[in-house]
Design an enzyme around this catalytic site. Structure first.
Site, short mmCIF file in Angstrom:
data_model
loop_
_atom_site.label_atom_id
_atom_site.label_comp_id
_atom_site.label_asym_id
_atom_site.label_seq_id
_atom_site.Cartn_x
_atom_site.Cartn_y
_atom_site.Cartn_z
N TYR A 128 10.97 -7.15 -11.51
CA TYR A 128 9.60 -7.62 -11.49
C TYR A 128 9.07 -7.16 -10.19
O TYR A 128 9.86 -6.81 -9.26
CB TYR A 128 9.46 -9.13 -11.61
CG TYR A 128 9.88 -9.91 -10.30
CD1 TYR A 128 8.90 -10.27 -9.48
CD2 TYR A 128 11.19 -10.29 -10.17
CE1 TYR A 128 9.46 -11.26 -8.35
CE2 TYR A 128 11.86 -11.26 -9.06
CZ TYR A 128 10.76 -11.48 -8.12
OH TYR A 128 11.01 -12.19 -7.29
N CYS A 129 7.60 -7.07 -9.95
CA CYS A 129 7.26 -6.65 -8.74
C CYS A 129 5.77 -7.59 -8.73
O CYS A 129 5.89 -8.60 -9.30
CB CYS A 129 6.67 -5.07 -8.85
SG CYS A 129 5.78 -4.73 -10.17
N GLY A 130 4.72 -6.91 -8.26
CA GLY A 130 3.47 -7.96 -8.07
C GLY A 130 2.89 -8.10 -9.39
O GLY A 130 2.51 -9.20 -9.75
N TRP B 30 5.10 -11.31 -10.36
CA TRP B 30 5.03 -12.13 -9.46
C TRP B 30 3.78 -12.92 -9.66
O TRP B 30 3.80 -14.40 -9.40
CB TRP B 30 5.20 -11.71 -7.80
CG TRP B 30 5.02 -12.95 -6.95
CD1 TRP B 30 3.98 -12.94 -5.90
CD2 TRP B 30 6.05 -13.77 -6.30
NE1 TRP B 30 4.08 -14.00 -5.22
CE2 TRP B 30 5.54 -14.59 -5.59
CE3 TRP B 30 7.17 -14.33 -6.99
CZ2 TRP B 30 6.08 -15.65 -5.04
CZ3 TRP B 30 7.88 -15.29 -6.62
CH2 TRP B 30 7.24 -16.15 -5.41
#
Length: 122
Positions: free
Chosen positions: A80-82, A109
């Protein structure tokens, strides 16, 4: 965040080639101990917190370091990232490296925080 058209197209193409998973499904898998979760955001982003149980392995180094951390290429991994773009890009590369169970968490996120799911400090 407004992205350039070329970056947007690159990310959308990556998302077509990667299986996405929801934040809720990710949380269930974490609770059951069924997966490894990696945060691919930048260090300054991770300083704000990360998913409880996740490990940080930034987008810039994940391809370099993943085989030492996860030698079993059939281990399920959720990235996952932003917001879901960088994790999809990283997932495509891990698939090319032979990892067969790579997922990208949709919404990243931002969605995790909106749902008030468990977080931890780095």
């Amino acid at each position: 965040m407004k992205h350039s058209p070329a970056f947007q197209a690159l990310c959308e193409d990556a998302q077509k080639n990667v299986k996405e998973i929801s934040a809720q499904e990710t949380q269930q898998k974490i609770e059951l101990g069924q997966t490894l979760v990696f945060d691919v955001r930048e260090d300054h982003e991770v300083a704000q917190g990360l998913i409880a149980g996740a490990k940080h392995l930034g987008r810039g180094i994940i391809e370099r370091d993943i085989e030492n951390l996860v030698p079993d290429k059939q281990q399920e991994i959720i990235l996952y990232c932003g917001g879901g773009y960088r994790s999809a890009l990283a997932a495509v590369n891990l698939q090319k490296m032979g990892y067969g169970k790579i997922l990208s968490m949709a919404g990243g996120w931002r969605t995790w925080k909106e749902l008030s799911l468990p977080t931890q400090q780095p």
